[in-house]
Design an enzyme around this catalytic site. Sequence first.
Site, PDB file in Angstrom:
ATOM      1  N   CYS A   1       0.832  -1.192   0.000  1.00 17.59           N
ATOM      2  CA  CYS A   1       0.000   0.000   0.000  1.00 17.59           C
ATOM      3  C   CYS A   1       0.876   1.256   0.000  1.00 17.59           C
ATOM      4  O   CYS A   1       1.981   1.261   0.570  1.00 17.59           O
ATOM      5  CB  CYS A   1      -0.915   0.007   1.221  1.00 17.59           C
ATOM      6  SG  CYS A   1      -2.203  -1.255   1.177  1.00 17.59           S
TER       7      CYS A   1
ATOM      8  N   CYS B   1       2.399   2.665   3.278  1.00 16.12           N
ATOM      9  CA  CYS B   1       3.247   1.722   4.014  1.00 16.12           C
ATOM     10  C   CYS B   1       4.435   1.226   3.196  1.00 16.12           C
ATOM     11  O   CYS B   1       5.105   0.269   3.592  1.00 16.12           O
ATOM     12  CB  CYS B   1       2.414   0.526   4.468  1.00 16.12           C
ATOM     13  SG  CYS B   1       0.977   0.972   5.463  1.00 16.12           S
TER      14      CYS B   1
ATOM     15  N   CYS C   1       2.060  -8.881   6.725  1.00 14.37           N
ATOM     16  CA  CYS C   1       0.737  -8.280   6.893  1.00 14.37           C
ATOM     17  C   CYS C   1      -0.295  -9.277   7.375  1.00 14.37           C
ATOM     18  O   CYS C   1      -1.388  -8.901   7.772  1.00 14.37           O
ATOM     19  CB  CYS C   1       0.273  -7.646   5.583  1.00 14.37           C
ATOM     20  SG  CYS C   1       0.109  -8.828   4.226  1.00 14.37           S
TER      21      CYS C   1
END
Length: 241
Positions: A204, A207, A232
Amino acid sequence: MTDPIPLVDLNGQLESSTPMEILEYAIDHYADLALSFSGAEDIVLIDMARQIDPQIQVFCLDTGRLHPETYQYIETVRKHYKLNLEILFPDGNAVQKLVSKKGLFSFYDDNHQECCGIRKIMPLQSKLQTLDAWVTGQRKDQSPGTRAHIPVIQDDKVFARTGASLTKFNPLANWSSRAVWDYIRAHKVPYNPLHDRGFISIGCEPCTRAVGPNQHEREGRWWWEEATKKECGLHAENVKS
């Protein structure tokens, strides 16, 4: 029909096989199988798998927080391979509840697990519970702290639906980053343009950042957290409690 050989023994047999051979085994033995797509490793697997089965299922996660370049890349891949690419989205109500309570960047203050759980894990789990097997682009050298010992085939107990088994294939487990990029260049495989700007491991937008010379590829992911937490949850079995 799945092979009766125990997966631990089968892993020993497939450990020295090529990624193409591992994919052939997976496609031959599992009817409900899908390939997870997000990065450079996955596009290599798509390129290989399409040579074996042009109709192979491919899915990707749209968290709603990807880079603009990544969205454009997803569409490039869909058109290039003429894929019926399934895009998985998070539950809108769950996202709204998190953002209303904690804002858009809560992961900087606590950790990324809650946001990833809503935007990635929940939609992934829903998809995987419809499958018998899935294929990922994990490599052992991607993260010495969490991926150094991943097998080429494993029993995914994290995402299996109740009373069923789910087999997970990691055909590139023994490949290096260089081997991946040698394949991409040799076969003229499309890749995310962010790679040309220093992004190696791409997730993302909030991040992910580019890495500098001599930095490991995972240092660009969740850089504000400890190295042992740089997962994650998509590959939760990699993180030991």
